[in-house]
Design an enzyme around this catalytic site. Structure first.
Site, PDB file in Angstrom:
ATOM      1  CB  CYS A  72     -29.588  12.468 -51.773  1.00 42.30           C
ATOM      2  SG  CYS A  72     -31.065  12.764 -50.830  1.00 42.30           S
ATOM      3  CB  CYS A  75     -32.174  14.152 -53.791  1.00 47.62           C
ATOM      4  SG  CYS A  75     -31.553  14.917 -52.297  1.00 47.62           S
TER       5      CYS A  75
END
Length: 142
Positions: A72, A75
């Site tokens: 991600c 992230c």
């Protein structure tokens, strides 16, 4: 040089379709944000569903649960912020949960998207931050 009526009609239909797709996308994104805000407000004040293992440290005092996925991109932007604050705030317990390796934990907490940060106090969810979080926002919650 004149443009034929058929070509004008095709262009009008094309732009109508593009406009509908654009509006649908905007409505979807806004609807998703509204749903996330609604869900995060409902989660505030609830008991933590799991208080065993490394989550046992969250029974007393402040804590942060960080849900992330290794692939991600948002992230990866939040990761340095979490690491920096975990070194800075020694009395706050930080728990990281990889949702790719541990999807059932994300399900127990009701996490639908990553990154997600849950700020806890004495075993209860104090604040839920869905999506990328800036350092200033997380610092103000701690």
């Amino acid at each position: 040089m004149t443009i034929s009526e058929t070509l004008m009609h095709v262009a009008a239909v094309f732009f109508d379709i593009v406009f509908v797709i654009f509006v649908t996308y905007i409505v979807f994104v806004i609807g998703l944000r509204v749903y996330w805000n609604f869900k995060s407000k409902r989660m505030k004040g609830k008991e933590l569903p799991v208080l065993e293992g490394e989550f046992a440290r969250l029974k007393k005092g402040k804590g942060v649960i960080y849900f992330y996925a290794p692939n991600c991109r948002p992230c990866k932007m939040v990761e340095p912020v979490i690491k920096k604050l975990s070194k800075e705030f020694k009395k706050v317990h930080f728990v990281r949960v990889n949702v790719a390796e541990n999807p059932e934990m994300a399900r127990k907490f009701g996490i639908l998207a990553t990154p997600a940060v849950i700020v806890t106090k004495d075993g209860k969810m104090e604040d839920v931050l869905l999506g990328p979080v800036t350092e200033g926002t997380l610092r103000s919650k701690l």
